[in-house]
Design a protein around this motif. Sequence first.
Motif, short mmCIF file in Angstrom:
data_model
loop_
_atom_site.label_atom_id
_atom_site.label_comp_id
_atom_site.label_asym_id
_atom_site.label_seq_id
_atom_site.Cartn_x
_atom_site.Cartn_y
_atom_site.Cartn_z
N ASN A 202 -20.95 -27.42 10.02
CA ASN A 202 -21.92 -26.97 9.03
C ASN A 202 -21.30 -25.96 8.05
O ASN A 202 -21.66 -24.79 8.00
CB ASN A 202 -23.13 -26.35 9.74
N GLU B 226 -25.19 -35.62 11.99
CA GLU B 226 -25.50 -34.32 12.59
C GLU B 226 -24.43 -33.30 12.23
O GLU B 226 -23.24 -33.61 12.24
CB GLU B 226 -25.54 -34.44 14.12
N SER B 227 -24.87 -32.08 11.99
CA SER B 227 -23.91 -31.00 11.78
C SER B 227 -23.87 -30.12 13.02
O SER B 227 -24.78 -30.15 13.85
CB SER B 227 -24.32 -30.17 10.57
N PHE B 228 -22.80 -29.36 13.16
CA PHE B 228 -22.70 -28.44 14.28
C PHE B 228 -22.15 -27.10 13.80
O PHE B 228 -21.53 -27.02 12.74
CB PHE B 228 -21.81 -29.02 15.40
N LEU C 23 -25.08 -32.82 21.53
CA LEU C 23 -24.72 -33.58 20.33
C LEU C 23 -24.04 -34.89 20.72
O LEU C 23 -24.36 -35.96 20.18
CB LEU C 23 -23.79 -32.71 19.47
#
Lengths: 420, 291
Positions: free
Chosen positions: A192, A220-222, A232
Amino acid sequence: MTKRHVLLGSVALALAALSACKPSSEGKATGKAGGGITIGATLPLTGAEARIGGFYKEGYELAFAEVQKRGGLSIAGKKTPVTLTLLDDTSTPATAVTLADRLINSDKVDFLLGTYSTHLVEAQSTVAEQNAIPYVNGGGAASEIYKRGYKWIFGTLAPVELLGTTLMTWIDEQQKAGKLPKPAKIALVWENTAHGKDFRKGVSDFAKASNGAYEIVVDESFELNGKDFSPLLGKVKAADADLFLADAHLPDYITMHRQYVAAGLCHKIVSYGARGSEKAAIEALGADNVLYVVSGVWWSPLLADKVPPAKAFVEAFKAQYGGRTPEWFQALGYETARSLFVAIELASSTDREKVRNALAKMKIQSLLPGGQLEFTASAGGEAQNPFVLQQNLPDGKAPIVFPHDMAGAEGVAPNPRCAK
Amino acid sequence: VARLIDLAVSAVLLAGLYATMAYGLGLIYGVLRVVNLAHGGVIMAGAYLGWYLFDRFGIDPYLAIPVVLAATFALGVALYGLLVRHLPRGAAGGPASLLLLFGVWLVLRNAAYLLFTGNDQTLRTSYSTDAIAVLGTHLPVNRLAVLGIAVVTPVLLHLLLRRTHVGRAIRAVAQNPDSCTLVGVDVERIYMLSFGLGSALAGLAGVLSATLFSFNPASGSGELLKAFVIVVLGGLGSVAGTALAALIVATVEVFAILVLPSYLTAAVGFVMLVLVLVLRPGGLFGQRVLG
């Protein structure tokens, strides 16, 4: 716990978190001004990015050592010594900003070289812009950094968006050759940060324009420097994707891929963006576990066979550092410092405006893929050199597999590990 | 359903690690009323010690646990004897102890920088990425081992506190140190033992954490924050409460991915902390005295 203790504890923990923003140690100035040119820089020599920061330091120091050897930079027919003042920004944006301010306004450096990693460069470059000082970096790749209309920022790393596009171009070749399913389902996982968002854009724009050849089933971001990626990865597993395309920095690549392997995951293509074949990752994960991982990098020592300045750099680096082979980090550090030196000599002056103009106009021979370096004005001063894709193969090597004019081996797809 | 089972398994395995991080912090607070800010530093030290023993002497990290426990127990005893015991009584849980132990943490961190540089280190054994497949779910052996230790630890702690003379003395001192002095309990010695025991538990958390994640000298702050949240949620002094709070935090964090972006899930625990402080300031399970 009593409310008072909880309150005190919370305040102290907040202080502890803030302490991470303090320089825990500062690198010594490697030189000082004495009628010569002083160039300031910060690097993450401690903290999460310490290993890579150390690599950039080696690149910077090699470039400075070469100039010292030839007596300094040629300015108006005279050799002028150049020294580096290098500080440790502890891998934290706040420290990178504070130290840049100190270098400019307290240490009175003439020019700045940038730090490493997009989120630090993004924060630090603003200080350079505010103080109207040329800032050349080889550690910030997100195009977002260069889209702010800044005049004094120059970057040797091509945008991460291009990495995503290059990766997808190679994948598309594999799909057209019948090696991958059509449509192929993509699990797209990105850090992210502006870096991750750029990668996401490169991949998703390509997928959108593919007329249904690719479907993104996970997007998806992390959080940067994460610990537990199992939820995730559980999502990735549930989506039953064909391709696992992630964008991560080295610490997250190591942590995530370890959990990826332990979770029994396998995809026809596995990539962590620019990470994949680093020695540190292979040591931490085991060569078997990183087999067939594809990475897109800004430089490879294998370019020495194709690009003459790359060969010269590899030889110089090995001579300086006991025969060690450089990775792209050292090469970009070296090339970043060298490009600033060239600009100073082209300007034949230490006047910041003149050096900035020289940086903006110059087009020089380079060790980077493509063999030339220019800071593209339409891209906000960010270089646009092509990426090279490497793949970890069973013989322990990670040859370039794309683009074809620089390739040393054929890429492998689909991932043979999944057949086991 | 398979997805939910996967998430539930992840939550239980993560809870094991969280619980080991929190036991030591809870024990020291329960007895001394001190928020041990050096806890994160001792976790980091435990990680480095486990890594060093493996890297230098090839000792498996799980076999190295007794050595790590002994070393961090000694570190805790030394910290208490040299520093913490000099804090004014009554103010032990106040700003003086916070500043002192925060300073200790910084010293530990910078010592690690000097000894090991700032590079990330990874403890990789031959089974680091091994997993057992059960009903389509992969259970990493390291996480299972951590969970097993996290389950055994509170049982042993409970037995120590309930069944031994020292344990009863620890509980008595936690309730009323002045009365303990009157009946001949060496309160200072109990404080020292408790601090050592709490530090040993932090060391245990460190070496277990090192089997799962990379670490560097700056590690420990995230672990301390998480342990702090769990101890507050679990309520003072309840070993079972700590374990249950760890399970709740881990479950909420893991299941949050169903409704939140992945990068926000780590913040869920802190939101819970705020809610509990507002709604149930004594913790989810109320305030209890060790046991």
